[in-house]
Write a protein that holds these residues in place. Sequence first.
Motif, mmCIF file in Angstrom:
data_model
loop_
_atom_site.group_PDB
_atom_site.id
_atom_site.type_symbol
_atom_site.label_atom_id
_atom_site.label_comp_id
_atom_site.label_asym_id
_atom_site.label_seq_id
_atom_site.Cartn_x
_atom_site.Cartn_y
_atom_site.Cartn_z
ATOM 1 N N LEU A 132 -53.261 18.378 2.444
ATOM 2 C CA LEU A 132 -51.859 18.540 2.929
ATOM 3 C C LEU A 132 -50.923 18.605 1.916
ATOM 4 O O LEU A 132 -49.802 19.128 1.809
ATOM 5 C CB LEU A 132 -51.284 17.402 4.010
ATOM 6 C CG LEU A 132 -52.266 17.398 5.302
ATOM 7 C CD1 LEU A 132 -51.725 16.181 6.294
ATOM 8 C CD2 LEU A 132 -51.717 18.684 5.979
ATOM 9 N N PHE A 133 -51.019 17.784 0.829
ATOM 10 C CA PHE A 133 -50.120 17.848 -0.509
ATOM 11 C C PHE A 133 -50.401 17.842 -1.783
ATOM 12 O O PHE A 133 -49.939 18.790 -2.387
ATOM 13 C CB PHE A 133 -49.398 16.364 -0.463
ATOM 14 C CG PHE A 133 -48.444 15.991 1.014
ATOM 15 C CD1 PHE A 133 -47.328 16.454 1.095
ATOM 16 C CD2 PHE A 133 -48.922 14.859 1.874
ATOM 17 C CE1 PHE A 133 -46.834 16.168 2.097
ATOM 18 C CE2 PHE A 133 -48.336 14.635 2.763
ATOM 19 C CZ PHE A 133 -47.259 15.290 3.110
ATOM 20 N N THR A 134 -51.680 17.061 -2.112
ATOM 21 C CA THR A 134 -52.441 17.624 -3.360
ATOM 22 C C THR A 134 -52.721 19.131 -3.500
ATOM 23 O O THR A 134 -52.910 19.474 -4.584
ATOM 24 C CB THR A 134 -53.367 16.208 -3.610
ATOM 25 O OG1 THR A 134 -52.849 14.937 -3.292
ATOM 26 C CG2 THR A 134 -53.866 16.343 -5.050
ATOM 27 N N SER A 135 -53.406 19.566 -2.545
ATOM 28 C CA SER A 135 -53.965 20.783 -2.904
ATOM 29 C C SER A 135 -52.803 21.674 -3.089
ATOM 30 O O SER A 135 -53.260 22.611 -4.081
ATOM 31 C CB SER A 135 -54.625 21.173 -1.521
ATOM 32 O OG SER A 135 -53.713 21.194 -0.410
ATOM 33 N N TRP A 136 -51.643 21.589 -2.555
ATOM 34 C CA TRP A 136 -50.327 22.564 -2.868
ATOM 35 C C TRP A 136 -49.984 22.184 -4.157
ATOM 36 O O TRP A 136 -49.623 22.998 -4.895
ATOM 37 C CB TRP A 136 -49.274 22.419 -1.933
ATOM 38 C CG TRP A 136 -49.810 22.944 -0.452
ATOM 39 C CD1 TRP A 136 -50.108 22.099 0.586
ATOM 40 C CD2 TRP A 136 -49.971 24.203 -0.098
ATOM 41 N NE1 TRP A 136 -50.375 23.001 1.525
ATOM 42 C CE2 TRP A 136 -50.451 24.182 1.340
ATOM 43 C CE3 TRP A 136 -49.732 25.446 -0.801
ATOM 44 C CZ2 TRP A 136 -50.526 25.484 2.037
ATOM 45 C CZ3 TRP A 136 -50.056 26.474 0.033
ATOM 46 C CH2 TRP A 136 -50.432 26.636 1.414
ATOM 47 N N SER A 137 -50.101 20.853 -4.627
ATOM 48 C CA SER A 137 -49.561 20.445 -5.981
ATOM 49 C C SER A 137 -50.624 21.216 -7.023
ATOM 50 O O SER A 137 -50.225 21.393 -8.114
ATOM 51 C CB SER A 137 -49.387 18.865 -6.039
ATOM 52 O OG SER A 137 -49.293 18.547 -7.209
ATOM 53 N N THR A 138 -51.906 20.863 -6.818
ATOM 54 C CA THR A 138 -52.828 21.604 -7.594
ATOM 55 C C THR A 138 -52.798 22.996 -7.548
ATOM 56 O O THR A 138 -52.796 23.619 -8.924
ATOM 57 C CB THR A 138 -54.361 21.311 -7.089
ATOM 58 O OG1 THR A 138 -54.379 19.875 -6.616
ATOM 59 C CG2 THR A 138 -55.160 21.607 -7.937
ATOM 60 N N MET A 139 -52.550 23.846 -6.563
ATOM 61 C CA MET A 139 -52.422 25.196 -6.582
ATOM 62 C C MET A 139 -51.291 25.624 -7.513
ATOM 63 O O MET A 139 -51.323 26.266 -8.471
ATOM 64 C CB MET A 139 -52.254 25.574 -5.237
ATOM 65 C CG MET A 139 -52.010 27.202 -5.210
ATOM 66 S SD MET A 139 -52.890 28.049 -5.962
ATOM 67 C CE MET A 139 -54.172 28.367 -4.390
ATOM 68 N N SER B 296 -58.425 20.039 -2.979
ATOM 69 C CA SER B 296 -58.119 18.820 -3.439
ATOM 70 C C SER B 296 -58.991 17.526 -2.932
ATOM 71 O O SER B 296 -58.623 16.039 -3.412
ATOM 72 C CB SER B 296 -56.769 18.209 -3.716
ATOM 73 O OG SER B 296 -55.935 19.564 -4.414
ATOM 74 N N TYR B 297 -59.855 17.651 -2.172
ATOM 75 C CA TYR B 297 -60.769 16.506 -1.769
ATOM 76 C C TYR B 297 -61.740 15.858 -2.897
ATOM 77 O O TYR B 297 -61.967 14.695 -2.806
ATOM 78 C CB TYR B 297 -61.582 16.918 -0.630
ATOM 79 C CG TYR B 297 -61.092 16.752 0.734
ATOM 80 C CD1 TYR B 297 -60.699 15.673 1.184
ATOM 81 C CD2 TYR B 297 -60.869 17.967 1.465
ATOM 82 C CE1 TYR B 297 -60.214 15.662 2.401
ATOM 83 C CE2 TYR B 297 -60.323 17.860 2.762
ATOM 84 C CZ TYR B 297 -59.976 16.776 3.217
ATOM 85 O OH TYR B 297 -59.481 16.651 4.646
ATOM 86 N N GLN B 298 -61.890 16.810 -3.946
ATOM 87 C CA GLN B 298 -62.610 16.128 -5.338
ATOM 88 C C GLN B 298 -61.881 14.697 -5.706
ATOM 89 O O GLN B 298 -62.487 13.925 -6.265
ATOM 90 C CB GLN B 298 -62.749 17.348 -6.287
ATOM 91 C CG GLN B 298 -61.524 17.454 -7.259
ATOM 92 C CD GLN B 298 -60.591 18.521 -6.533
ATOM 93 O OE1 GLN B 298 -60.895 18.786 -5.332
ATOM 94 N NE2 GLN B 298 -59.809 19.315 -7.220
ATOM 95 N N PHE B 299 -60.511 14.924 -5.708
ATOM 96 C CA PHE B 299 -59.954 13.579 -6.137
ATOM 97 C C PHE B 299 -60.446 12.318 -5.367
ATOM 98 O O PHE B 299 -60.228 11.350 -5.659
ATOM 99 C CB PHE B 299 -58.478 13.704 -6.039
ATOM 100 C CG PHE B 299 -57.732 14.741 -7.121
ATOM 101 C CD1 PHE B 299 -58.021 14.866 -8.439
ATOM 102 C CD2 PHE B 299 -57.248 15.923 -6.460
ATOM 103 C CE1 PHE B 299 -57.609 15.697 -9.306
ATOM 104 C CE2 PHE B 299 -56.928 17.088 -7.500
ATOM 105 C CZ PHE B 299 -56.923 16.941 -8.620
ATOM 106 N N ALA B 300 -60.637 12.412 -3.919
ATOM 107 C CA ALA B 300 -60.898 11.488 -3.221
ATOM 108 C C ALA B 300 -62.260 10.677 -3.523
ATOM 109 O O ALA B 300 -62.469 9.737 -3.118
ATOM 110 C CB ALA B 300 -60.850 11.848 -1.530
ATOM 111 N N ILE B 301 -63.285 11.598 -4.382
ATOM 112 C CA ILE B 301 -64.446 11.036 -4.748
ATOM 113 C C ILE B 301 -64.487 9.675 -5.466
ATOM 114 O O ILE B 301 -65.327 8.848 -5.083
ATOM 115 C CB ILE B 301 -65.101 12.129 -5.559
ATOM 116 C CG1 ILE B 301 -65.423 13.336 -4.568
ATOM 117 C CG2 ILE B 301 -66.508 11.608 -5.960
ATOM 118 C CD1 ILE B 301 -66.027 14.552 -5.469
#
Length: 488
Positions: A217-224, A57-62
């Motif tokens: 820590l949070f968004t990746s689990w939410s995205t998954m 989910s680091y793509q959202f930080a771009i």
Amino acid sequence: MSFLSNIFKMTTGTMIAQIVGILLSPIVTRIYSPEFYGIFLLFFTISSILVFPSCLSYQFAIMLPKEDEDSANIVALCLILVCATSVVSGGVFILLSEWVGEVLNTPEISQYLLFLPVVVFLNGLIVVINYWLSRRVRFGALATAQVVNSVSSKAAQIGVGIGSASPLGLILGLIVGCGAALLVMLKGIQEDFSLFRKAVNLGRIKRLAKRYRRFPLFTSWSTMANSVSLQIAPLMLTTFFSPTVVGFYGMAHMVVSMPMSLICSATGQVFFQKASEERNQTGSVKTVVHEVHQRLVSIGIFPILILMIIGEELFTLILGAQWATAGVYAQLLAPWLLLDFIADPLSTILVVFEKQTVALAFHLTLLFSRIAALYVGGIYGNPVITIVLLSLTGVVFWGWMDLYILKVSGIAYRTGLEDFLRFLLVALAVATPLIVVEYLSLPLYILLIVAGIVTCIYYAVVISGDPILKKEFTGVLQGMGVLREVRP
């Protein structure tokens, strides 16, 4: 360039792709059976589940840093993660291919899993470059890539299918489309290569990975959780029923989502960029959220209503008699997909306000509710009941998300509900002749003529009542040569 102009810039180009895709779909559905499409959908489902969290989910930080140099390093971080994810996950599924086929009650899928790492890699790159192009406000390149993807994938599926129809033809078409789109997107960032060479370094990548650690820590689990909840239906439907039922469900979902995603995806990308900018400059996103919410309601509500009235007839006519059941499924899924269409593009506001924990809780709850709905329907042994329960969970949860987004943005619930009710009443009034024609069981050609007329009337009413939308729409028509620009 204005916010709506950017949306129109993306949707105009993408509309061509969607129209071509819709025109070619009847050919595809007559080449490939519901069973073949069901097997392909299972493959696509697995790849989609792996693609969404491939960047942690680091793509959202771009979109978030003020400096392009920082964003370039986040892009580099995402590319490293995509490569690792595609290799590891692809290798695991290839080694366990026979076991996966047994678990999914579809042994035929095991022979196609070797293509999985290729699809995950290509789609992962597309996701990353997509956000970079959005940050650089190059929506034209994104629209072109979507056109190329749609046209090339359908053409490849038809070409391979004419020679020998099988799920492989659909998978190869998917790969061709992704590869062609990626080439277009790489051309769109060509001028940024010098920036990447100068700015990217390992130390900066580590620092930014730590700065935006809330995303993994949070968004990746939410995205998954969101990805699995979107894709869980095909996996469970094939367990309780058969690949044919999966094919009917997948076609219903795709046909409804295809035209709506045209506006949904374009609006979501432009909205994310605009909302991030507004938050950095003014600290408030109330105005942009309300404007986008209102227009999403006005645009999405009428085609969903049309689908609920004559969905089965449309599927039979366009896709062929063997897909009539998919039309029934589409009618049942329509209310959920409408609320998804309204709330999903706006849900990136949770990223803008860094409310990752809320998004995580929402998607996890949605996932478990869908699993429960599919399980109960599966136990009853009735696909229709299963689809109804699945749709109800979507209505409840996406309706709640829509209201929560309004609250976070400083907009009263009543305002959003009034917008929805106003356009629903207009849609029902305009669609009354179609309801009468359907009730009287008049010939199909009359039904289609009336549907076309009332659709034109509804959108004429919506556009004429929205000065900004009217101005942008008129500008598009003038650019296409449909209207002549009047000069003083």
